[in-house]
Design a protein around this motif. Structure first.
Motif, mmCIF file in Angstrom:
data_model
loop_
_atom_site.group_PDB
_atom_site.id
_atom_site.type_symbol
_atom_site.label_atom_id
_atom_site.label_comp_id
_atom_site.label_asym_id
_atom_site.label_seq_id
_atom_site.Cartn_x
_atom_site.Cartn_y
_atom_site.Cartn_z
ATOM 1 N N VAL A 197 -46.368 68.560 -24.503
ATOM 2 C CA VAL A 197 -46.765 67.482 -25.567
ATOM 3 C C VAL A 197 -46.427 66.013 -24.754
ATOM 4 O O VAL A 197 -44.737 66.144 -24.778
ATOM 5 N N PRO A 198 -47.606 65.067 -24.500
ATOM 6 C CA PRO A 198 -47.474 63.971 -24.306
ATOM 7 C C PRO A 198 -46.031 63.424 -25.672
ATOM 8 O O PRO A 198 -45.928 63.373 -26.705
ATOM 9 N N GLU A 199 -44.880 63.101 -25.078
ATOM 10 C CA GLU A 199 -43.874 62.287 -25.615
ATOM 11 C C GLU A 199 -43.294 63.367 -26.405
ATOM 12 O O GLU A 199 -42.588 62.929 -27.836
ATOM 13 N N ASN A 200 -42.804 64.184 -26.369
ATOM 14 C CA ASN A 200 -42.563 65.260 -27.398
ATOM 15 C C ASN A 200 -41.947 66.565 -26.605
ATOM 16 O O ASN A 200 -42.033 67.141 -25.365
ATOM 17 N N PHE A 201 -40.561 66.737 -26.731
ATOM 18 C CA PHE A 201 -39.561 67.451 -25.817
ATOM 19 C C PHE A 201 -39.292 68.571 -26.067
ATOM 20 O O PHE A 201 -38.491 69.702 -25.666
ATOM 21 N N VAL A 202 -40.015 69.304 -27.784
ATOM 22 C CA VAL A 202 -40.573 70.381 -28.223
ATOM 23 C C VAL A 202 -41.571 71.534 -28.387
ATOM 24 O O VAL A 202 -41.181 72.457 -27.497
ATOM 25 N N GLN A 203 -42.484 70.239 -28.142
ATOM 26 C CA GLN A 203 -43.738 71.426 -28.673
ATOM 27 C C GLN A 203 -44.623 71.052 -26.799
ATOM 28 O O GLN A 203 -44.674 70.093 -26.428
ATOM 29 N N TRP A 204 -45.072 72.141 -27.039
ATOM 30 C CA TRP A 204 -46.069 72.810 -25.688
ATOM 31 C C TRP A 204 -47.181 73.103 -25.989
ATOM 32 O O TRP A 204 -47.648 74.068 -26.323
ATOM 33 N N ASP A 205 -48.314 72.993 -25.217
ATOM 34 C CA ASP A 205 -49.767 72.908 -25.234
ATOM 35 C C ASP A 205 -50.102 74.117 -24.941
ATOM 36 O O ASP A 205 -49.491 74.511 -23.377
ATOM 37 N N LEU A 206 -50.115 75.212 -25.815
ATOM 38 C CA LEU A 206 -50.382 76.425 -25.048
ATOM 39 C C LEU A 206 -51.799 76.703 -24.805
ATOM 40 O O LEU A 206 -52.837 77.149 -25.831
ATOM 41 N N SER A 207 -52.660 78.038 -23.618
ATOM 42 C CA SER A 207 -53.590 78.222 -23.607
ATOM 43 C C SER A 207 -54.217 79.245 -22.535
ATOM 44 O O SER A 207 -53.567 79.644 -21.871
ATOM 45 N N ILE A 208 -55.498 80.043 -22.878
ATOM 46 C CA ILE A 208 -54.871 81.620 -22.084
ATOM 47 C C ILE A 208 -56.508 81.624 -21.979
ATOM 48 O O ILE A 208 -57.474 81.472 -22.986
ATOM 49 N N HIS A 209 -56.874 81.598 -20.676
ATOM 50 C CA HIS A 209 -58.486 81.389 -20.296
ATOM 51 C C HIS A 209 -58.339 82.209 -19.250
ATOM 52 O O HIS A 209 -57.633 83.265 -18.500
ATOM 53 N N LEU A 210 -60.226 83.162 -19.439
ATOM 54 C CA LEU A 210 -60.053 84.913 -19.086
ATOM 55 C C LEU A 210 -61.418 84.650 -18.488
ATOM 56 O O LEU A 210 -62.586 83.636 -18.814
ATOM 57 N N TYR A 211 -61.234 85.020 -17.134
ATOM 58 C CA TYR A 211 -63.084 85.252 -16.774
ATOM 59 C C TYR A 211 -62.963 86.889 -16.402
ATOM 60 O O TYR A 211 -62.346 87.867 -16.621
#
Length: 405
Positions: A197-211
């Motif tokens: 996450v921009p300017e955030n050292f703790v949070q992370w965006d996670l996404s799962i994509h399926l084909y």
């Protein structure tokens, strides 16, 4: 170098497209007694019986048999033979070792005949691309934009490009996996993307994509924000469940640097509940490698020292049963020493009943038989380390003739 044996194969799906050359290396001498008067099988065996005999051969021998004569070539390239071969004895998984840090060149190891074959991989452009495999199909994804994907059969060279996946462009981390339905031969490709996450050292965006190969469409299955954890580059699909490793971004102790997430691809997971499936790793790890062995999750991990958890002291293999880890084996010290200077991280992959472990720093390959609980060195790979910083890696796949993307 040992005696070099070459053999030529025809592409199963397009026999008129020319030939593909393979080089085989082995210590085993193949001698022929020219004084023996052989009787041609063409004069004795009917097609159906000859087909049964040929279907029991290892994959490499089937290709060589197809070069004997026109009749044999027509048999091993027929649809009925391919179907029968898929239901014959299961073939042991091969291991492809990249021998260049940039070019996608290398050798494939056949554990049945204990030989290395020089084969050309289709589609892939660099050896640092992401690789995942399942039931004869291999999926490649580029390591730059993570938007160029291909699914191929490395034996028949049949290849298909996939549409660009959804999700954030240029994620910080990506984990690729593929799962093939052996009955319908359809397949699913999964990408787990993680971006800070921009300017955030703790949070992370996670996404799962399926084909889905049946619908030929991508679907963004889940998006969530993790706090204190991020995904990495390790994932695998076992029996309809997506597993991937997550890594602490700070604040955890030495025994809490890695964790496992389970995501059921059938029932899905409501937003915000992903961390409820968190499973701690069995001990302090320097790295973890996930693999599907007969639809069961197996992890190979570097065991960190108690006082210095980032330094490897051994390698273990664990099986996940429910939510508990069961230790299957630890690499004996003589094999651990046999790698020479083993990095804290290493390459490892497996399928069926074999697990392959390879040091990044040398073309040395160790094989663990999951059923027999036996360790064994592979035949020596026909490549020489040319400079100290040369790196080696690889992946395993099932050699199959009948499946196509």
């Amino acid at each position: 170098m040992e005696e070099e044996i070459s053999w030529v194969s025809h592409c199963i799906d397009n026999v008129d497209s020319g030939t593909v050359g393979f080089d085989s290396f082995s210590d085993l001498n193949e001698e022929t007694d020219r004084d023996v008067n052989a009787v041609s099988m063409d004069l004795v065996l009917p097609d159906d019986l000859l087909e049964r005999i040929l279907s029991c051969l290892p994959i490499a021998s089937i290709f060589r048999a197809g070069c004997v004569c026109k009749r044999w070539h027509e048999i091993v390239t027929s649809k009925r033979f391919l179907w029968n071969n898929s239901h014959a004895l299961l073939h042991k998984p091969w291991y492809f070792m990249f021998t260049s840090s940039d070019e996608p060149i290398g050798y494939a190891y056949d554990p049945i005949l204990r030989k290395w074959y020089g084969i050309d991989l289709p589609c892939i452009e660099k050896s640092n691309w992401f690789v995942a495999s399942s039931s004869g199909l291999v999926c490649f994804m580029d390591n730059d934009s993570r938007s160029e994907l291909y699914v191929c059969n490395p034996i028949t060279k049949c290849c298909k490009g996939l549409d660009e996946p959804p999700g954030p462009k240029f994620p910080d981390y990506s984990a690729l996996s593929v799962s093939v339905n052996r009955v319908t031969q359809s397949y699913n490709v999964s990408i787990v993307k993680s971006k800070q996450v921009p300017e955030n050292f703790v949070q992370w965006d996670l996404s799962i994509h399926l084909y889905d190969s049946e619908t030929r469409e991508w679907l963004t299955d889940l998006t969530e924000v993790l706090t204190g954890w991020r995904a990495g580059d390790e994932s695998v699909i076992c029996d309809g469940v997506l597993y991937f490793l997550i890594y602490s971004t700070g604040g955890g102790g030495p025994d809490n640097r890695h964790g496992l997430i389970m995501y059921n691809l059938r029932s899905r997971s409501p937003y915000g509940l992903l961390m409820r499936s968190f499973i701690p790793v069995p001990c302090s790890l320097t790295c973890g490698r996930l693999m599907n062995l007969n639809e069961k999750l197996v992890m190979v991990g570097g065991i960190g020292k108690h006082d210095r958890p980032g330094i490897i002291k051994g390698i273990g293999i664990w099986l996940l049963t429910g939510r508990e880890w069961q230790e299957i084996a630890r690499m004996p010290h003589k094999y651990f020493q046999g790698f020479g200077e083993l990095d804290d991280v290493f390459a490892s992959s497996g399928t069926g009943d074999l697990v392959y472990i390879q040091s990044y720093g040398a073309p040395t390959l160790l094989v663990f038989d999951f059923n027999q609980k036996q360790w064994k060195w592979s035949q020596k790979c026909p490549v020489i380390k040319r400079f100290p910083l040369q790196l080696f890696t690889g992946f395993c796949f099932e050699p199959r003739l009948e499946i196509a993307p």
